[in-house]
Design a protein around this motif. Structure first.
Motif, PDB file in Angstrom:
ATOM      1  N   LEU A  97     -49.764 -56.342 -11.485  1.00  0.00           N
ATOM      2  CA  LEU A  97     -49.969 -55.921 -10.098  1.00  0.00           C
ATOM      3  C   LEU A  97     -50.570 -54.515 -10.081  1.00  0.00           C
ATOM      4  CD1 LEU A  97     -49.433 -56.553  -7.061  1.00  0.00           C
ATOM      5  CD2 LEU A  97     -47.290 -55.271  -7.348  1.00  0.00           C
ATOM      6  N   ASN A  98     -51.653 -54.339  -9.299  1.00  0.00           N
ATOM      7  CA  ASN A  98     -52.283 -53.028  -9.111  1.00  0.00           C
ATOM      8  C   ASN A  98     -51.719 -52.439  -7.815  1.00  0.00           C
ATOM      9  OD1 ASN A  98     -54.043 -50.862  -8.511  1.00  0.00           O
ATOM     10  ND2 ASN A  98     -55.662 -51.827  -9.741  1.00  0.00           N
ATOM     11  N   VAL A  99     -50.745 -51.531  -7.967  1.00  0.00           N
ATOM     12  CA  VAL A  99     -50.032 -50.994  -6.793  1.00  0.00           C
ATOM     13  C   VAL A  99     -50.973 -50.221  -5.885  1.00  0.00           C
ATOM     14  CG1 VAL A  99     -48.155 -49.482  -6.035  1.00  0.00           C
ATOM     15  CG2 VAL A  99     -47.879 -50.905  -8.083  1.00  0.00           C
ATOM     16  N   ARG A 100     -51.824 -49.362  -6.420  1.00  0.00           N
ATOM     17  CA  ARG A 100     -52.716 -48.526  -5.617  1.00  0.00           C
ATOM     18  C   ARG A 100     -53.662 -49.386  -4.790  1.00  0.00           C
ATOM     19  NH1 ARG A 100     -55.513 -43.838  -8.857  1.00  0.00           N
ATOM     20  NH2 ARG A 100     -53.272 -43.367  -9.068  1.00  0.00           N
ATOM     21  N   ARG A 101     -54.299 -50.381  -5.413  1.00  0.00           N
ATOM     22  CA  ARG A 101     -55.233 -51.244  -4.679  1.00  0.00           C
ATOM     23  C   ARG A 101     -54.497 -52.097  -3.656  1.00  0.00           C
ATOM     24  NH1 ARG A 101     -58.742 -54.740  -8.483  1.00  0.00           N
ATOM     25  NH2 ARG A 101     -59.513 -55.388  -6.432  1.00  0.00           N
ATOM     26  N   THR A 102     -53.268 -52.489  -3.987  1.00  0.00           N
ATOM     27  CA  THR A 102     -52.494 -53.312  -3.051  1.00  0.00           C
ATOM     28  C   THR A 102     -52.161 -52.521  -1.782  1.00  0.00           C
ATOM     29  OG1 THR A 102     -51.526 -54.616  -4.851  1.00  0.00           O
ATOM     30  CG2 THR A 102     -50.343 -54.620  -2.751  1.00  0.00           C
ATOM     31  N   LEU A 103     -51.749 -51.261  -1.941  1.00  0.00           N
ATOM     32  CA  LEU A 103     -51.422 -50.451  -0.765  1.00  0.00           C
ATOM     33  C   LEU A 103     -52.660 -50.205   0.099  1.00  0.00           C
ATOM     34  CD1 LEU A 103     -48.987 -47.838  -2.363  1.00  0.00           C
ATOM     35  CD2 LEU A 103     -48.414 -49.714  -0.796  1.00  0.00           C
ATOM     36  N   ARG A 104     -53.793 -49.917  -0.581  1.00  0.00           N
ATOM     37  CA  ARG A 104     -55.026 -49.659   0.151  1.00  0.00           C
ATOM     38  C   ARG A 104     -55.472 -50.912   0.902  1.00  0.00           C
ATOM     39  NH1 ARG A 104     -58.152 -48.515  -3.837  1.00  0.00           N
ATOM     40  NH2 ARG A 104     -57.448 -46.339  -3.975  1.00  0.00           N
ATOM     41  N   ARG A 105     -55.396 -52.068   0.240  1.00  0.00           N
ATOM     42  CA  ARG A 105     -55.857 -53.315   0.851  1.00  0.00           C
ATOM     43  C   ARG A 105     -54.978 -53.716   2.035  1.00  0.00           C
ATOM     44  NH1 ARG A 105     -57.256 -56.907   3.265  1.00  0.00           N
ATOM     45  NH2 ARG A 105     -58.308 -58.857   2.663  1.00  0.00           N
ATOM     46  N   ASN A 106     -53.721 -53.305   2.037  1.00  0.00           N
ATOM     47  CA  ASN A 106     -52.796 -53.751   3.079  1.00  0.00           C
ATOM     48  C   ASN A 106     -52.477 -52.677   4.116  1.00  0.00           C
ATOM     49  OD1 ASN A 106     -51.595 -56.618   2.231  1.00  0.00           O
ATOM     50  ND2 ASN A 106     -51.907 -55.439   0.356  1.00  0.00           N
ATOM     51  N   MET A 107     -53.350 -51.670   4.253  1.00  0.00           N
ATOM     52  CA  MET A 107     -53.182 -50.663   5.279  1.00  0.00           C
ATOM     53  C   MET A 107     -53.152 -51.249   6.688  1.00  0.00           C
ATOM     54  SD  MET A 107     -52.628 -47.685   4.049  1.00  0.00           S
ATOM     55  CE  MET A 107     -53.050 -46.609   5.423  1.00  0.00           C
ATOM     56  N   PRO A 108     -53.955 -52.279   6.961  1.00  0.00           N
ATOM     57  CA  PRO A 108     -53.902 -52.848   8.330  1.00  0.00           C
ATOM     58  C   PRO A 108     -52.525 -53.394   8.694  1.00  0.00           C
ATOM     59  CG  PRO A 108     -55.906 -53.537   7.208  1.00  0.00           C
ATOM     60  CD  PRO A 108     -55.056 -52.864   6.189  1.00  0.00           C
ATOM     61  N   TRP A 109     -51.695 -53.684   7.697  1.00  0.00           N
ATOM     62  CA  TRP A 109     -50.348 -54.224   7.979  1.00  0.00           C
ATOM     63  C   TRP A 109     -49.277 -53.167   7.697  1.00  0.00           C
ATOM     64  CZ3 TRP A 109     -54.086 -57.041   5.244  1.00  0.00           C
ATOM     65  CH2 TRP A 109     -54.599 -58.140   5.899  1.00  0.00           C
ATOM     66  N   ASP A 110     -49.674 -51.897   7.880  1.00  0.00           N
ATOM     67  CA  ASP A 110     -48.751 -50.788   7.679  1.00  0.00           C
ATOM     68  C   ASP A 110     -48.192 -50.728   6.266  1.00  0.00           C
ATOM     69  OD1 ASP A 110     -49.073 -49.927  10.324  1.00  0.00           O
ATOM     70  OD2 ASP A 110     -47.475 -51.279  11.021  1.00  0.00           O
ATOM     71  N   GLY A 111     -49.022 -51.109   5.293  1.00  0.00           N
ATOM     72  CA  GLY A 111     -48.620 -51.022   3.884  1.00  0.00           C
ATOM     73  C   GLY A 111     -47.760 -52.164   3.394  1.00  0.00           C
ATOM     74  N   ILE A 112     -47.462 -53.104   4.293  1.00  0.00           N
ATOM     75  CA  ILE A 112     -46.688 -54.280   3.843  1.00  0.00           C
ATOM     76  C   ILE A 112     -47.601 -55.137   2.959  1.00  0.00           C
ATOM     77  CG2 ILE A 112     -45.459 -56.347   4.564  1.00  0.00           C
ATOM     78  CD1 ILE A 112     -44.824 -54.882   7.179  1.00  0.00           C
ATOM     79  N   PRO A 113     -47.191 -55.457   1.728  1.00  0.00           N
ATOM     80  CA  PRO A 113     -48.084 -56.152   0.773  1.00  0.00           C
ATOM     81  C   PRO A 113     -48.309 -57.611   1.128  1.00  0.00           C
ATOM     82  CG  PRO A 113     -45.919 -55.875  -0.200  1.00  0.00           C
ATOM     83  CD  PRO A 113     -45.887 -55.142   1.120  1.00  0.00           C
TER      84      PRO A 113
END
Length: 465
Positions: A265-281
Motif C-alpha cells: 500500500l502506498n500511503v502518500r498516494r492513497t491520501l492524495r487520491r482520496n482527498m475528495p472524501w476527506d482522506g477516507i481511503p
C-alpha cells in the motif's frame, strides 16, 4: 532347477529388470546352498542376487508369484486316477472292473509318461512334464494374451499329447480285444476323453500363468512408466507430454504474476487520491511491483542410466525459459561442458539431441559427480548470484570417487536455490556407490522424478513463484 532359475532371470529381463550373467551365476550358487524346502528363503535369495534397485522389487514379486506359484495347482481338476473314478462311479463292477484295472496296469509301463500320469491322476508328475515342455518353448515370444491358443497347442505337443492320445486309444482297443463289452468301452472312452479335456484346459491355464509372469503390464501410460524403460517411440511421446505440461504451467504462472502485480500500500498516494472524501481511503493506491525473474543454471548428467531424465528436464525448463532472465545449461559425465549455445541456435528438440549426444563431453567415461561438481564450482561459481536457481539432474552414483560435497556447500552459499532432481527412488540412496544422502544434505531441496507423472506432481516447486 538351474534351468528354471536361468529362465526366470530371462523373465525378469523381459519385464525391464537388469540382470547380468554373473548375477544369475550368483543366484544358482546361492539357491544350491539354501535348497528349495523353505519357499520364503528361496525367494529372498533370488531377490538378493537378482534385484539391485528398489523400483524392480514389485516386478520381481509379481513375476516370482506367477512363475513359482506351483504348476501343480494348475492340475487341481485332475484329482483321481482313472481306475478310482471307474470304481467309485460303479459303472463297472466285479470281475469286469478287475479286468479293466489289470489291463491298464499291464499296459501302463509301455505308455508315454504323459499317458501314465493321466491314468494315475498324478498331478505332480503332470506338472513336471509340462514344466519340462515349457522349457523347450521360447515363451519369451509371448507378446499378447491372444497368443494363448497357439502356445497351448505347442505346449501340449511338447508334453507328448499326440502320443498319449495314441497310447490311450491303443488301451481301449486292447480292452475291446479282451472282451470288454461295447458299453464298457464307451464308459472307459468317456472317462479318458474327460481326462484329456482336463489336461488341455490345464495346459491353457499354464500358458496363461506363464504369460502373466512374462508380459509386461502395458496399462500404464508413458507418463507413469519409469524413464529408464522408455523406448525411443515412448521418449518422443514423453517429450510431447512434457512440452504440453510445461506450456500449461507457464500460462498459469504468467496469469498468476499478472494478478499479483500490485505491491504494498502506498500511503502518500492513497491520501492524495482520496482527498475528495476527506482522506477516507475509498480508493487505495498500491506501489508497482517489479516482477522478479530469476536466473536458472541446469547441470545434467547425460550418462546412459539417466539420459532420458536429463532430456525430460532440459525440455521442461527450456520450455519455461521465458519465466527466467537467463537459462544456462551444462552437461557432464566426468567432465563438464556448456551446451547453452545449442539452445540459442537450434530448435529445443534439436538442441536437446545435440546436448545429450556427447558433442561437448566424452560419453565413454564413467560417471564422476565429485569431479564434475568440483570443476563446475571452480569455473562458474563467480556467475552464481542471489537471483540464480541451480538445478542438478542425476542419480548421484559416483563410482566410488571422492564426493567433493564442499562444491555443493559453495553453490548453496551463493545461489538463491539449489535443487537436485534424482531419477532414482529414495530407497536406493546411499546404497553401493550412491552419494545422494550426502548430496541431499547440502541442497535446499532434493526430489525424486522417475516418470512424467512425478514431474507433474512437483513441477510448481521447480519454477519461480
Amino acid at each position: 532347477m538351474d534351468a528354471r532359475i536361468v529362465e526366470f532371470a530371462e523373465v525378469l529381463r523381459q519385464n525391464g529388470v537388469r540382470v547380468s550373467t554373473s548375477e544369475v551365476q550368483d543366484a544358482l550358487r546361492a539357491t544350491a546352498e539354501v535348497g528349495l524346502q523353505d519357499r520364503s528363503l528361496f525367494r529372498a535369495v533370488l531377490r538378493t542376487t537378482l534385484v539391485k534397485r528398489e523400483l524392480d522389487v514389485e516386478t520381481f514379486s509379481r513375476a516370482f508369484d506367477f512363475y513359482f506359484s506351483g504348476a501343480a495347482r494348475t492340475f487341481e481338476a485332475i484329482d483321481q486316477s482313472l481306475a478310482k473314478q471307474l470304481e467309485e462311479e460303479g459303472y463297472l463292477e466285479g470281475d469286469l472292473l478287475k479286468m479293466v484295472i489289470y489291463q491298464m496296469n499291464l499296459l501302463a509301463p509301455e505308455m508315454s509318461p504323459l499317458a501314465q500320469a493321466i491314468l494315475a491322476g498324478d498331478r505332480a508328475r503332470l506338472a513336471q512334464i509340462f514344466r519340462q515342455a515349457s522349457l523347450q518353448l521360447d515363451l519369451g515370444q509371448l507378446e499378447s494374451p491372444l497368443q494363448t491358443g497357439f502356445f497351448t497347442r505347442r505346449l501340449l505337443a511338447g508334453a507328448g499329447m499326440e502320443r498319449a492320445r495314441s497310447d490311450l486309444k491303443s488301451m481301449e482297443d486292447e480292452l475291446h480285444a479282451r472282451g470288454l463289452s461295447a458299453e464298457g468301452i464307451e464308459i472307459v472312452s468317456r472317462h479318458v476323453a474327460a481326462a484329456m479335456r482336463k489336461i488341455e484346459d490345464a495346459a491353457r491355464q499354464e500358458v496363461k500363468r506363464q504369460s502373466e509372469a512374462r508380459i509386461r503390464r502395458r496399462t500404464d501410460s508413458v507418463t507413469e512408466k519409469p524413464l529408464h524403460l522408455l523406448t525411443q517411440a515412448e521418449v518422443d511421446e514423453m517429450e510431447a507430454a512434457v512440452r504440453t505440461m510445461a506450456e500449461k504451467l507457464k500460462s498459469r504462472l504468467i496469469r498468476k504474476q499478472r494478478s499479483h502485480r500490485r505491491g504494498a500500500l502506498n500511503v502518500r498516494r492513497t491520501l492524495r487520491r482520496n482527498m475528495p472524501w476527506d482522506g477516507i481511503p475509498m480508493v487505495p493506491q498500491f506501489r508497482s511491483r517489479r516482477p522478479e525473474r530469476p536466473e536458472l543454471v541446469v547441470l545434467c548428467d547425460v550418462s546412459d542410466s539417466v539420459r532420458n531424465a536429463s532430456r525430460m528436464m532440459l525440455l521442461f525448463m527450456h520450455t519455461l525459459q521465458s519465466l527466467f532472465v537467463r537459462v544456462r545449461s551444462f552437461v557432464f559425465v566426468s567432465d563438464v561442458g556448456e551446451v547453452t549455445h545449442f539452445f540459442k541456435d537450434l530448435d529445443v528438440s534439436e538442441a536437446i539431441d545435440a546436448a545429450t549426444a556427447g558433442r561437448t563431453v566424452s560419453m565413454s567415461a564413467n560417471s564422476n559427480y565429485g569431479r564434475a561438481l568440483a570443476d563446475f564450482t571452480r569455473d562458474h561459481l563467480g556467475s552464481i548470484t542471489r537471483r540464480t536457481t541451480v538445478m542438478i539432474i542425476g542419480d548421484g552414483r559416483n563410482n566410488y570417487n571422492a564426493s567433493n560435497a564442499w562444491a555443493l556447500k559453495d553453490l548453496r552459499r551463493k545461489a538463491k536455490r539449489l535443487l537436485w532432481i534424482c531419477p532414482e527412488d529414495r530407497g536406493n540412496w546411499g546404497i553401493g556407490d550412491s552419494e545422494m544422502l550426502t548430496y541431499e544434505k547440502h541442497c535446499h531441496q532434493a526430489v525424486v522424478v522417475t516418470s512424467v507423472s512425478d514431474l507433474a506432481r512437483i513441477a510448481d516447486q521447480l519454477v519461480p513463484a
